[in-house]
Design a protein around this motif. Structure first.
Motif, PDB file in Angstrom:
ATOM      1  N   PRO A 208      -1.359 114.786  83.161  1.00  0.00           N
ATOM      2  CA  PRO A 208      -0.936 113.486  83.743  1.00  0.00           C
ATOM      3  C   PRO A 208      -0.290 112.592  82.674  1.00  0.00           C
ATOM      4  O   PRO A 208      -0.478 112.784  81.476  1.00  0.00           O
ATOM      5  CB  PRO A 208      -2.252 112.919  84.279  1.00  0.00           C
ATOM      6  N   PRO A 209       0.443 111.553  83.109  1.00  0.00           N
ATOM      7  CA  PRO A 209       1.120 110.686  82.104  1.00  0.00           C
ATOM      8  C   PRO A 209       0.140 109.924  81.218  1.00  0.00           C
ATOM      9  O   PRO A 209       0.453 109.661  80.035  1.00  0.00           O
ATOM     10  CB  PRO A 209       1.945 109.733  82.967  1.00  0.00           C
ATOM     11  N   ASP A 210      -1.045 109.578  81.733  1.00  0.00           N
ATOM     12  CA  ASP A 210      -1.991 108.803  80.940  1.00  0.00           C
ATOM     13  C   ASP A 210      -2.982 109.680  80.174  1.00  0.00           C
ATOM     14  O   ASP A 210      -4.069 109.228  79.783  1.00  0.00           O
ATOM     15  CB  ASP A 210      -2.764 107.852  81.857  1.00  0.00           C
ATOM     16  N   PHE A 211      -2.640 110.939  79.957  1.00  0.00           N
ATOM     17  CA  PHE A 211      -3.530 111.855  79.252  1.00  0.00           C
ATOM     18  C   PHE A 211      -3.522 111.530  77.779  1.00  0.00           C
ATOM     19  O   PHE A 211      -2.449 111.414  77.152  1.00  0.00           O
ATOM     20  CB  PHE A 211      -3.077 113.307  79.478  1.00  0.00           C
ATOM     21  N   ASP A 212      -4.717 111.365  77.199  1.00  0.00           N
ATOM     22  CA  ASP A 212      -4.859 111.050  75.781  1.00  0.00           C
ATOM     23  C   ASP A 212      -5.752 112.099  75.155  1.00  0.00           C
ATOM     24  O   ASP A 212      -6.975 112.078  75.359  1.00  0.00           O
ATOM     25  CB  ASP A 212      -5.452 109.648  75.607  1.00  0.00           C
TER      26      ASP A 212
END
Length: 292
Positions: free
Chosen positions: A12-16
């Motif tokens: 996902p785009p908010d994967f950290d």
């Protein structure tokens, strides 16, 4: 169509990834537990619902390895299964001492007479051996009594036979008549001998008839052969004037006939096979001509 083997994964785009941390915790203390697939080692009855579980039924069980339970250095394992009807927990463990399994809780093992028993004391063992010895002695005495009874009966029969024979001999001596013991006659042997004698008599009679018929046929053949030889010799005898005559000379015909009859071999009696009649025409069957 989706891929059978996933090579890429969705992020996902908010994967950290920095938020993922590896945590090393202490190992779980206590006995080691595994999930295994096993079959019931014995038939049992659930104590909760009364369900009967037969030997060989398969379960997904939990296998526990208690470290403090061993027998002569052999590890003991405990298994936990669920009842197929009420899902009650059933526990049993291995028994290396008796080379079997022991049911602990949740179920009752079916009765097996050859496994049920207890250690008998020395007094009980002595009592059991004494009872077995007494039973054995009683059987031996009964067998001996039976043998003695049979022997006594045989002796009594022999004595009765001797008394009867002596009485008969004494009575015969008083009357002045000679008494002889009649030997048993084998009727079957006599009948067999009579049948054999009758069969031999028939065979010899048949052989004599065959020889008689053969001699008659040979005599008839010799007579016919002598007559034909004498006629042929008389027909070919020349006259003194050079011509042939039909009347034979009696002086020359007799020796020639006897010589021809002696030189001529005896007739042979061969079997003549008659040719079978062709009934195909009567049945309306037409034979095809052969192509060869």
């Amino acid at each position: 169509m989706s891929e059978r083997k996933v090579l890429t994964k969705y992020y996902p785009p908010d994967f950290d990834p920095s938020q993922i941390k590896r945590v090393k915790g202490p190992k779980t203390a206590g006995p080691k537990v595994q999930t295994v697939r096993l079959a019931a080692p014995f038939s049992m009855k659930c104590t909760t619902c009364g369900e009967y579980i037969y030997k060989g039924r398969k379960f997904n069980a939990r296998k526990e390895t208690p470290l403090d339970e061993k027998y002569l250095g052999i590890q003991i394992f405990r298994f936990y299964i669920r009842c197929t009807r009420c899902s009650g927990q059933i526990t049993f463990k291995t028994d290396p001492k008796n080379q079997d399994y022991a049911c602990e809780s949740g179920a009752k093992r079916s009765t097996e007479p050859w496994r049920v028993g207890r250690d008998e004391t020395d007094e009980e063992r002595l009592d059991r051996l004494e009872r077995e010895e007494e039973e054995r002695n009683a059987m031996v005495e009964l067998e001996a009594k039976t043998v003695d009874a049979k022997r006594e009966m045989a002796v009594a029969d022999a004595l009765d036979e001797i008394r009867t024979r002596n009485a008969r001999l004494e009575r015969a001596n008083q009357e002045g008549v000679e008494v002889g013991v009649a030997l048993p006659v084998d009727d079957e042997a006599e009948r067999q001998e009579r049948e054999d004698a009758e069969a031999a008599r028939r065979a010899f009679e048949f052989a004599r008839q065959v020889d008689k018929m053969t001699e008659e046929v040979l005599d008839d053949g010799f007579d016919d052969a002598g007559a034909s030889a004498s006629s042929s010799t008389s027909a070919l005898t020349p006259e003194p004037n050079g011509g042939a005559t039909s009347k034979p000379d009696s002086a020359t015909a007799a020796p020639a006939a006897s010589a021809s009859s002696k030189d001529m071999p005896p007739p042979a009696f061969k079997r003549v096979v008659k040719r079978k009649k062709d009934h195909s025409a009567a049945l309306g069957i037409k034979k095809k001509p052969s192509l060869v």
